[in-house]
Design a protein around this motif. Sequence first.
Motif, PDB file in Angstrom:
ATOM      1  N   ASP A  91       0.821  -1.218   0.000  1.00  0.00           N
ATOM      2  CA  ASP A  91       0.000   0.000   0.000  1.00  0.00           C
ATOM      3  C   ASP A  91       0.851   1.263   0.000  1.00  0.00           C
ATOM      4  O   ASP A  91       0.421   2.294  -0.507  1.00  0.00           O
ATOM      5  CB  ASP A  91      -0.917   0.049   1.226  1.00  0.00           C
ATOM      6  N   THR A  92       2.023   1.196   0.594  1.00  0.00           N
ATOM      7  CA  THR A  92       2.876   2.382   0.673  1.00  0.00           C
ATOM      8  C   THR A  92       3.801   2.503  -0.531  1.00  0.00           C
ATOM      9  O   THR A  92       4.660   3.375  -0.564  1.00  0.00           O
ATOM     10  CB  THR A  92       3.703   2.395   1.976  1.00  0.00           C
ATOM     11  N   GLY A  93       3.634   1.617  -1.510  1.00  0.00           N
ATOM     12  CA  GLY A  93       4.382   1.738  -2.752  1.00  0.00           C
ATOM     13  C   GLY A  93       5.717   1.024  -2.784  1.00  0.00           C
ATOM     14  O   GLY A  93       6.507   1.242  -3.702  1.00  0.00           O
ATOM     15  N   ALA A  94       5.990   0.172  -1.824  1.00  0.00           N
ATOM     16  CA  ALA A  94       7.250  -0.572  -1.824  1.00  0.00           C
ATOM     17  C   ALA A  94       7.292  -1.510  -3.022  1.00  0.00           C
ATOM     18  O   ALA A  94       6.276  -2.082  -3.409  1.00  0.00           O
ATOM     19  CB  ALA A  94       7.392  -1.365  -0.524  1.00  0.00           C
ATOM     20  N   ASN A  95       8.477  -1.667  -3.590  1.00  0.00           N
ATOM     21  CA  ASN A  95       8.609  -2.575  -4.732  1.00  0.00           C
ATOM     22  C   ASN A  95       8.565  -4.026  -4.260  1.00  0.00           C
ATOM     23  O   ASN A  95       8.734  -4.317  -3.076  1.00  0.00           O
ATOM     24  CB  ASN A  95       9.872  -2.269  -5.546  1.00  0.00           C
ATOM     25  N   ALA A  96       8.351  -4.927  -5.200  1.00  0.00           N
ATOM     26  CA  ALA A  96       8.145  -6.338  -4.875  1.00  0.00           C
ATOM     27  C   ALA A  96       9.347  -6.951  -4.163  1.00  0.00           C
ATOM     28  O   ALA A  96       9.185  -7.768  -3.255  1.00  0.00           O
ATOM     29  CB  ALA A  96       7.821  -7.124  -6.141  1.00  0.00           C
TER      30      ALA A  96
END
Length: 119
Positions: A91-96
């Motif tokens: 949700d906070t945009g962290a990459n995979a």
Amino acid sequence: MLFDQLGGSAGLDRLAAALADRLDADPALAPLFARVDRDRLRRQHAHYLAAVLGGPEVYDGRGLREAHRPLRIDDELFDRFLAHVVESARDTGANAVAVDELAGLVRGLRPAIVNRGLG
């Protein structure tokens, strides 16, 4: 460094806030935190994560085993918590890659958090 990949202190604050929202909404986990100050818990989560992920913070709270023993967390509850951590990071945009690394770190905490009836 995972701390930086997750957005540093500001990113971990966002992750901890998203996690707190998810924990509050989870009918199985919310009761575990009913008597805990939500803002304090959010700050503890962010501070702990920053410390173990390579940030400048030094964690000086209780040990994980000591803090979680009274909660009688089983594997199912731990897995629910882990899923919320993963979703919060997404949700906070962290990459995979960062999400997978964070999940691995949290997964490694299972022995300290899950109470297998040892008291």
